[in-house]
Design an enzyme around this catalytic site. Structure first.
Site, short mmCIF file in Angstrom:
data_model
loop_
_atom_site.label_atom_id
_atom_site.label_comp_id
_atom_site.label_asym_id
_atom_site.label_seq_id
_atom_site.Cartn_x
_atom_site.Cartn_y
_atom_site.Cartn_z
N ARG A 187 0.86 -1.19 0.00
CA ARG A 187 0.00 0.00 0.00
C ARG A 187 0.89 1.24 0.00
NH1 ARG A 187 -2.57 3.21 4.08
NH2 ARG A 187 -4.69 3.82 3.54
N SER A 219 -12.92 -3.10 0.33
CA SER A 219 -13.15 -2.43 1.62
C SER A 219 -14.60 -2.03 1.80
CB SER A 219 -12.34 -1.13 1.68
OG SER A 219 -10.99 -1.40 1.85
N LYS A 262 -4.70 6.03 8.78
CA LYS A 262 -5.42 6.49 7.60
C LYS A 262 -6.05 7.83 7.92
CE LYS A 262 -8.44 4.81 4.04
NZ LYS A 262 -9.80 4.50 3.74
N1 TZP Z 1 -8.42 1.15 6.11
C1 TZP Z 1 -9.25 1.28 7.15
S1 TZP Z 1 -8.40 1.62 8.58
C2 TZP Z 1 -6.91 1.54 7.79
C3 TZP Z 1 -7.11 1.28 6.44
C4 TZP Z 1 -6.07 1.17 5.43
C5 TZP Z 1 -5.60 1.76 8.47
C6 TZP Z 1 -5.16 0.55 9.23
O1 TZP Z 1 -3.92 0.80 9.86
P1 TZP Z 1 -3.65 0.48 11.40
O2 TZP Z 1 -2.32 1.13 11.67
O3 TZP Z 1 -3.55 -1.01 11.52
O4 TZP Z 1 -4.77 1.09 12.18
#
Ligand code: TZP
Ligand code: MG
Length: 208
Positions: A39, A108, A137
């Protein structure tokens, strides 16, 4: 191709880890990762393509499956195993036409309605979240919590369910208890580069 999700689903992030994608992949695989998503939200494709290529080759040399966030063109050019799509990306059916029947396509979702609409799409898993608060995010949707995750797990039928968002060593058991098949993680796995390998190993050992 039968697709079985490992319990822990690592997603790379070069800002959080301070490492190239290929270096993150190497460390994750050393710790036992079997399925990884690359990503990259900041660098343009031309800037990280070579690094992604090294990452995909390293994964394939060790029989690890690797998919790309957002970009079907990159997934194709890299010979990756598939793609992870968000609600605003290419529709899954279009990505399936481009990538073929064997590609792994993840999708998603953030609401029960989105989950309902995802059922029947040509996808291999749904991700649902953010379950908990996340700083990873910036534009994350509202936190959905364990209660909604449990509802999704009852609604989704055979579709593998990935929980994402704010999952760490302390709360990961809760997402499995709520019905997730797998926990996706960025910050907890990657924020301390020297802990990447022991952290994923420990999680996989505990939740296999
Ligand atoms: N999509 C929803 S929350 C997220 C993504 C890409 C971030 C997840 O990262 P982390 O650090 O595990 O909370
Ligand atoms: Mg996306």
């Amino acid at each position: 191709m039968k697709f079985t999700l490992p319990a822990i689903y690592p997603i790379t992030d070069s800002q959080i880890s301070g490492l190239t994608h290929s270096e993150q992949v190497n460390r994750l695989i050393s710790g036992g990762a079997e399925f990884i998503q690359l990503r990259e939200k900041r660098a343009p494709a031309g800037e990280w393509f070579t690094d992604a290529q090294v990452a995909v080759r390293a994964a394939h040399a060790r029989r690890v499956r690797i998919i790309i966030n957002d970009r079907a063109d990159l997934a194709m050019a890299l010979g990756a195993d598939g793609i992870h799509l968000g609600q605003d990306d290419l529709p899954p059916a279009e990505a399936r036409k481009l990538l073929g029947d064997d590609a792994i396509i993840g999708f998603s979702t953030h609401t029960l309605e989105q989950v309902q609409s995802a059922i029947g799409l040509p996808i291999n898993y749904i991700a649902f979240g953010p379950i908990f608060r996340t700083r990873t995010k910036g534009d994350a949707d509202e936190t959905v919590g364990l209660g909604l995750l449990e509802q999704v797990s009852r609604l989704k039928g055979d579709l593998p369910l990935i929980a994402i968002g704010g999952i760490n060593g302390d709360n990961v058991a809760d997402v499995f208890a709520a019905g997730a098949d797998s926990a996706a993680m960025i910050g907890y796995l990657l924020s301390d580069p020297i802990s990447i390998e022991p952290r994923i190993r420990q999680l996989l050992d505990s939740h296999r």
